[in-house]
Design an enzyme around this catalytic site. Structure first.
Site, PDB file in Angstrom:
ATOM      1  N   SER A   1       0.810  -1.214   0.000  1.00  0.00           N
ATOM      2  CA  SER A   1       0.000   0.000   0.000  1.00  0.00           C
ATOM      3  C   SER A   1       0.843   1.264   0.000  1.00  0.00           C
ATOM      4  O   SER A   1       1.658   1.480  -0.885  1.00  0.00           O
ATOM      5  CB  SER A   1      -0.956  -0.038   1.189  1.00  0.00           C
ATOM      6  OG  SER A   1      -1.870   1.030   1.110  1.00  0.00           O
ATOM      7  N   HIS A   2       0.695   2.079   1.040  1.00  0.00           N
ATOM      8  CA  HIS A   2       1.355   3.381   1.101  1.00  0.00           C
ATOM      9  C   HIS A   2       2.727   3.309   1.763  1.00  0.00           C
ATOM     10  O   HIS A   2       3.381   4.328   1.927  1.00  0.00           O
ATOM     11  CB  HIS A   2       0.466   4.326   1.899  1.00  0.00           C
ATOM     12  CG  HIS A   2       0.050   3.690   3.189  1.00  0.00           C
ATOM     13  ND1 HIS A   2      -0.901   2.693   3.232  1.00  0.00           N
ATOM     14  CD2 HIS A   2       0.495   3.844   4.439  1.00  0.00           C
ATOM     15  CE1 HIS A   2      -1.030   2.290   4.485  1.00  0.00           C
ATOM     16  NE2 HIS A   2      -0.188   2.964   5.240  1.00  0.00           N
TER      17      HIS A   2
ATOM     18  N   ASP B   1      -2.388   6.552  -3.425  1.00  0.00           N
ATOM     19  CA  ASP B   1      -1.238   5.924  -2.765  1.00  0.00           C
ATOM     20  C   ASP B   1      -0.584   4.842  -3.626  1.00  0.00           C
ATOM     21  O   ASP B   1      -0.919   4.679  -4.797  1.00  0.00           O
ATOM     22  CB  ASP B   1      -1.659   5.353  -1.412  1.00  0.00           C
ATOM     23  CG  ASP B   1      -2.504   4.106  -1.562  1.00  0.00           C
ATOM     24  OD1 ASP B   1      -3.215   4.002  -2.578  1.00  0.00           O
ATOM     25  OD2 ASP B   1      -2.457   3.224  -0.675  1.00  0.00           O
TER      26      ASP B   1
ATOM     27  N   ASP C   1      -0.766   1.594  -4.071  1.00  0.00           N
ATOM     28  CA  ASP C   1      -1.551   0.612  -4.825  1.00  0.00           C
ATOM     29  C   ASP C   1      -2.878   1.171  -5.332  1.00  0.00           C
ATOM     30  O   ASP C   1      -3.710   0.427  -5.833  1.00  0.00           O
ATOM     31  CB  ASP C   1      -1.792  -0.632  -3.971  1.00  0.00           C
ATOM     32  CG  ASP C   1      -2.567  -0.324  -2.707  1.00  0.00           C
ATOM     33  OD1 ASP C   1      -2.430   0.800  -2.180  1.00  0.00           O
ATOM     34  OD2 ASP C   1      -3.327  -1.192  -2.250  1.00  0.00           O
TER      35      ASP C   1
ATOM     36  N   ASP D   1      -5.538   2.605  -3.844  1.00  0.00           N
ATOM     37  CA  ASP D   1      -6.837   2.526  -3.170  1.00  0.00           C
ATOM     38  C   ASP D   1      -7.138   3.725  -2.274  1.00  0.00           C
ATOM     39  O   ASP D   1      -8.275   3.953  -1.903  1.00  0.00           O
ATOM     40  CB  ASP D   1      -7.015   1.195  -2.417  1.00  0.00           C
ATOM     41  CG  ASP D   1      -5.938   0.950  -1.385  1.00  0.00           C
ATOM     42  OD1 ASP D   1      -5.008   1.776  -1.261  1.00  0.00           O
ATOM     43  OD2 ASP D   1      -6.020  -0.093  -0.697  1.00  0.00           O
ATOM     44  N   ARG D   2      -6.118   4.512  -1.939  1.00  0.00           N
ATOM     45  CA  ARG D   2      -6.381   5.679  -1.089  1.00  0.00           C
ATOM     46  C   ARG D   2      -6.520   6.947  -1.932  1.00  0.00           C
ATOM     47  O   ARG D   2      -6.051   6.999  -3.063  1.00  0.00           O
ATOM     48  CB  ARG D   2      -5.231   5.887  -0.101  1.00  0.00           C
ATOM     49  CG  ARG D   2      -5.126   4.780   0.894  1.00  0.00           C
ATOM     50  CD  ARG D   2      -4.104   5.104   1.963  1.00  0.00           C
ATOM     51  NE  ARG D   2      -4.132   4.057   2.973  1.00  0.00           N
ATOM     52  CZ  ARG D   2      -3.667   4.179   4.197  1.00  0.00           C
ATOM     53  NH1 ARG D   2      -3.108   5.320   4.572  1.00  0.00           N
ATOM     54  NH2 ARG D   2      -3.742   3.179   5.051  1.00  0.00           N
TER      55      ARG D   2
ATOM     56  N   LYS E   1     -11.406  -0.145  -1.403  1.00  0.00           N
ATOM     57  CA  LYS E   1     -11.507   1.307  -1.505  1.00  0.00           C
ATOM     58  C   LYS E   1     -10.834   1.708  -2.808  1.00  0.00           C
ATOM     59  O   LYS E   1     -10.013   0.966  -3.342  1.00  0.00           O
ATOM     60  CB  LYS E   1     -10.878   1.979  -0.298  1.00  0.00           C
ATOM     61  CG  LYS E   1      -9.441   1.626  -0.049  1.00  0.00           C
ATOM     62  CD  LYS E   1      -9.002   2.226   1.284  1.00  0.00           C
ATOM     63  CE  LYS E   1      -7.599   1.770   1.655  1.00  0.00           C
ATOM     64  NZ  LYS E   1      -7.592   1.009   2.905  1.00  0.00           N
TER      65      LYS E   1
HETATM   66  C1  G1P Z   1      -4.505   1.272   8.156  1.00  0.00           C
HETATM   67  C2  G1P Z   1      -5.710   2.171   8.251  1.00  0.00           C
HETATM   68  C3  G1P Z   1      -6.959   1.391   7.934  1.00  0.00           C
HETATM   69  C4  G1P Z   1      -6.822   0.755   6.555  1.00  0.00           C
HETATM   70  C5  G1P Z   1      -5.531  -0.043   6.465  1.00  0.00           C
HETATM   71  C6  G1P Z   1      -5.288  -0.544   5.070  1.00  0.00           C
HETATM   72  O1  G1P Z   1      -4.628   0.200   9.045  1.00  0.00           O
HETATM   73  O2  G1P Z   1      -5.815   2.762   9.531  1.00  0.00           O
HETATM   74  O3  G1P Z   1      -8.072   2.244   7.983  1.00  0.00           O
HETATM   75  O4  G1P Z   1      -7.903  -0.091   6.293  1.00  0.00           O
HETATM   76  O5  G1P Z   1      -4.426   0.760   6.848  1.00  0.00           O
HETATM   77  O6  G1P Z   1      -5.132   0.504   4.152  1.00  0.00           O
HETATM   78  P1  G1P Z   1      -3.971   0.162  10.514  1.00  0.00           P
HETATM   79  O7  G1P Z   1      -2.488   0.377  10.331  1.00  0.00           O
HETATM   80  O8  G1P Z   1      -4.574   1.309  11.264  1.00  0.00           O
HETATM   81  O9  G1P Z   1      -4.346  -1.175  11.072  1.00  0.00           O
HETATM   82 ZN    ZN Z   2      -3.282   1.388  -0.388  1.00  0.00          ZN
END
Ligand code: G1P
Ligand code: ZN
Length: 542
Positions: A112-113, A276, A278, A280-281, A375
């Site tokens: 992800s990010h 981000d 991948d 999704d954000r 998302k």
């Molecule tokens: C974090 C975000 C959560 C999201 C997840 C995946 O998870 O807070 O809302 O679904 O990344 O993108 P966390 O690190 O808080 O468990």
């Molecule tokens: Zn992501």
């Protein structure tokens, strides 16, 4: 071709978190590490004879992992595998391809990010046939299998060509290298009024989209520039790079500071957005305004009928527990259902499948709808463009009008990263032990209405998720929430979520940190954050 059976032994750290198995690249580079997890998927999911989708966000190790997984998929009897060209598939696009082509599921390679590159992170997750992240039952089975695995299956074949759109067989498996954008772009055209957006963009509306050298570059170029006519250069940092250009592909005020600067002042852009690693954000900005993800969800829900699939209205909405309660008041006004779920997109899956909700979101820059089961960053960007094309109002005016009508939720999240794990757990345990005595007491000049450790019973399948975060709810609508992250890769990350409700429209121009100052101090007083973690202040404030 005969599969090769490779002996292996379990690793003890393959428990998937909020969004799959996420570790540092060097952890994934250990012999058998990725293989064990992938074989655990094949051992527990009925994928022999089925079609699988495979792709990732293009980060370091993506290509190598795809080669490994293709060999293993073929050795495990998968009939057909659809792979994004160049190994690229954004998370929402993977969900889209799984659904549109009715496959048995997909494997997404991403952290992800989180930063990429040899010293960054890597990740893998399995999505099921509905296109969504595997539910707890499935991830639990995969994890249990990884604890007892003793061999995996693979083939002895050379690497395959990923960069060209073509088809071939690998062992007995058909491999199709597909255009990663086409299916997704068609889906977007059905969700939004492209004509209206084209007219907006042709009329001097000035915008920028920052792909942060991550996966959304090719998607944004095709859709925004080629299909909707935004000028070339609208998409910035559009080339996916293995290390995201050394950046942190997390669209928030801290990591997308350059983009934010473009929207400031009288010469600022009308609109800017980012996505981000991948895809999704999303982050949404207007001239001199940042739209919090919680507000964005509430505003899209309040205006749902501008979107072609929702002309007749939406059945309901959902938000993750820590997300602000702004959308709750919209739902109440519209007379539609509003669900509060634990953190993580997978908890929206059953509600979306059952048609109970149309839109859902998380405070962590996640917004989406029933069009896929993830998302979706670009979906949110296009939704805002569609909304602006209809309303023809500056973003700031539109948001302020929303606050004036529904009230404003001041909101902020404070993250304490890489905290000592035991210290973070002790903080939560101490707090948990005191919860029963808190209701009715006063804190920060307010009365606590309820204090609990959030637990969720899925209304569709009855599954229960416990210990999802400590909530302190006040009688005036304010909240303090404490949670430990499920996606961090170093130590523990403590997340503190703060929210207060302002219903006086004349008092609405303060900085959220200022508006929340009392609650911030109260949170420390209540949980002893400084005492437990030794930290004077959070690492990231969003
Ligand atoms: C974090 C975000 C959560 C999201 C997840 C995946 O998870 O807070 O809302 O679904 O990344 O993108 P966390 O690190 O808080 O468990
Ligand atoms: Zn992501």
């Amino acid at each position: 071709m005969q599969p090769i059976r490779v002996q292996t032994t379990p690793f003890d750290d393959q428990k998937p978190g909020t969004s799959g198995l996420r570790k540092q690249v060097r952890v994934f580079q250990q012999p058998h590490y990725l293989e064990n997890f992938v074989q655990s998927i094949f051992d527990t999911q009925a994928l022999a004879g089925a079609t699988l989708v495979l792709g990732g966000d293009g980060r370091y190790h993506n290509r190598q992992a795809i080669q490994t997984i293709l060999r293993m998929a073929a050795a495990n009897g998968v009939a057909r595998c659809l792979v994004g060209q160049g190994g690229i598939l954004s998370t929402p696009a993977t969900s889209c391809v799984i659904r549109r082509r009715r496959t048995a599921g997909g494997i997404i390679l991403s952290a992800s990010h989180n930063p990429g590159g040899p010293d960054g992170d890597f990740g893998i997750k399995f999505n099921t046939a509905n296109g969504g992240p595997a539910p707890e039952g499935v991830t639990g089975a995969i994890y249990a299998r990884s604890r007892e695995i003793d061999h995996y299956l693979t083939l002895d074949t050379p690497d395959v060509e990923l960069d060209r759109i073509h088809q071939f067989t690998l062992g007995g498996m058909r491999v199709e290298i597909i255009d990663p954008v086409a299916d997704y772009a068609e889906l977007m055209a059905a969700q939004f009024d492209f004509e209206a957006i084209r007219a907006l963009l042709a009329g001097g509306f000035r915008m920028a989209f920052d792909a942060m050298h991550a996966v959304t570059g090719p998607y944004a170029r095709r859709i925004l520039e080629q299909q909707l006519g935004a000028p070339e250069g609208t998409v910035r940092n559009g080339e996916p790079l293995e290390d995201f250009g050394g950046g942190h592909p997390d669209p928030n005020l801290a990591h997308a500071a350059e983009l934010v600067a473009l929207t400031r002042g009288p010469e600022g852009l009308d609109f800017a957005a980012a996505s981000d690693g991948d895809g999704d954000r999303n982050m949404i900005l207007g001239r001199d305004i940042f739209v919090t993800p919680s507000d964005s969800l509430a505003i899209l829900a309040a205006n749902a009928t501008v979107f072609p699939p929702w002309r007749e209205g939406i059945p309901g909405v959902a938000r993750s527990m820590p997300t602000s309660q702004a959308v709750d008041r919209v739902a109440a006004r519209l007379g539609i259902a509003c669900y509060e779920t634990p953190t993580g997109w997978k908890f929206f899956g059953n509600l979306l499948d059952a048609g109970r909700i149309a839109f859902c979101g998380e405070e962590s820059f996640g917004t989406g709808s029933s069009h896929v089961r993830e998302k979706d960053g670009l979906w949110a960007v296009l939704a805002w463009l569609n909304l602006l094309a209809v309303r023809r109002q500056p973003v700031r005016e539109l948001v302020r009008a929303h606050w004036a009508e529904y009230g404003r939720n001041y909101y902020s999240r404070h993250d304490y990263e890489a905290v000592d794990k035991a210290a973070a757990e002790a903080l939560m345990a101490d707090l948990r032990a005191r919860l029963p005595d808190l209701a009715g007491t006063r804190l920060a000049g307010r009365v606590i209405r309820l204090a609990d450790d959030f637990s969720y019973t899925d209304p569709i399948d009855g599954s229960v998720a416990e210990r999802q975060g400590i909530r302190i709810l006040f009688e005036d609508g304010a909240r303090i929430v404490f949670r430990l992250s499920g996606t961090g890769t170093v130590g523990a990350t403590l997340r503190l979520y703060l929210e207060s409700l302002e219903t006086d429209p004349t008092a609405q121009c303060q900085d959220p940190q200022q508006a929340l100052a009392e609650l911030i101090a109260a949170a420390d007083e209540l949980a002893g954050i400084r005492r437990h973690t030794g930290r004077e202040r959070p690492d990231v404030i969003t």
